[in-house]
Design an enzyme around this catalytic site. Structure first.
Site, PDB file in Angstrom:
ATOM      1  CB  THR A 207      -1.000  -0.014   1.180  1.00  0.00           C
ATOM      2  OG1 THR A 207      -1.949   1.035   1.008  1.00  0.00           O
ATOM      3  CG2 THR A 207      -0.304   0.115   2.515  1.00  0.00           C
TER       4      THR A 207
ATOM      5  CE  LYS B 245      -2.035   0.511  -3.127  1.00  0.00           C
ATOM      6  NZ  LYS B 245      -3.466   0.806  -3.348  1.00  0.00           N
TER       7      LYS B 245
END
Length: 287
Positions: free
Chosen positions: A63, A67
């Site tokens: 996250t 990413k």
């Protein structure tokens, strides 16, 4: 099966609970660790991934803010990750790291679970970051006829709009002054910005601009009932909760991690029950 999540500000993530439940459903002993690197100035994602592979991890979720970097470290990239240009799921395979993007597939699954084959219509989307990119590409795949994208980083919104146009979707980047005009004709409204999260409280737009005949989505699920969604419910709008994206992206990630047809069959069968559980726990309602 050893799994985990790498990111910043993830201490309140519900992902460990979700993956433990999926492990129980599939009779796979599952461990899911949080690697919150907030304040770690010398953190190296490549080194961390290498260490986790040595320690026998099957894979990790990724996250903010890793990413896009994570995708560059993968030897193989699935269609979802290639299309979005980022990944939230890395699998440690014998021949190298494989990247997928289950925010992309998870949003499409959440949409179809709630609305079947109904098209989303023209939409205004706030946020063009990691989850915003995945959701926008998912909407294009769901045949949204047009998208107007707002982000405080204007260049980021313009890049995403250009990508979508290249794929054949009418997309434009708009500034805050253009929000009201585009909301007048939009069938759907999406918040893919962090505004509304516990760490970023508030509401991302003027809710008096919303209309009862529109549908709305908020990617934030901590809390599940954001100021935006509470205002939308008061106006009688159709709501797609970030809880659904949380559940369906997690289900898709676990299916990749398990890589078993037997496990997949159990997961598919139990997904409605799992979704109902998180709606009760996080929203306080039974869908």
């Amino acid at each position: 099966m050893k799994l985990g999540l790498i990111g910043i500000g993830i201490t309140q993530s519900r992902s460990p609970d979700l993956h433990h439940r999926l492990g129980q459903l599939t009779d796979i002993d599952t461990r899911y660790d949080l690697f919150d690197v907030s304040g770690v100035s010398d953190f190296s994602l490549p080194d961390h991934l290498e260490r986790l592979q040595r320690e026998g991890y099957r894979g990790v979720n990724i996250t903010y803010p890793f990413k896009e970097q994570a995708l560059t470290l993968a030897r193989h990239a699935g269609e979802s990750a290639r299309r979005v240009g980022s990944t939230n799921t890395l699998l440690f395979e014998a021949d190298g790291i494989r990247a997928e993007n289950t925010d992309f597939t998870g949003f499409q699954s959440a949409w179809r679970f709630n609305f079947g084959e109904v098209a989303p219509g023209g939409v205004v989307q706030l946020g063009a970051g990691g989850v915003g990119r995945a959701v926008a590409h998912a909407l294009a795949g769901l045949q949204a006829p047009w998208m107007a994208i707002f982000d405080t980083d204007t260049e980021r919104a313009e890049r995403l709009a250009a990508e979508l146009r290249h794929l054949g979707t009418e997309a434009t980047a708009i500034d805050r002054d253009g929000l009201a005009d585009r909301l007048m004709s939009a069938e759907g409204v999406l918040n893919c910005s962090p505004i509304g999260h516990l760490d970023h409280p508030g509401c991302p737009l003027d809710t008096t601009l919303l209309r009862s005949e529109q549908w709305i989505f908020d990617a934030v699920y901590v809390p599940a009932e954001t100021e935006l969604l509470m205002a939308a419910r008061q106006r009688g709008m159709t709501v797609l909760s970030g809880v659904d994206l949380f559940v369906f992206q997690g289900v898709d990630a676990f299916r990749w991690f398990a890589a078993s047809s037997e496990a997949e069959a159990r997961i598919v069968q139990q997904t409605p029950t799992l979704r109902a559980h998180y709606h009760r726990e996080l929203i306080g309602t039974t869908p």
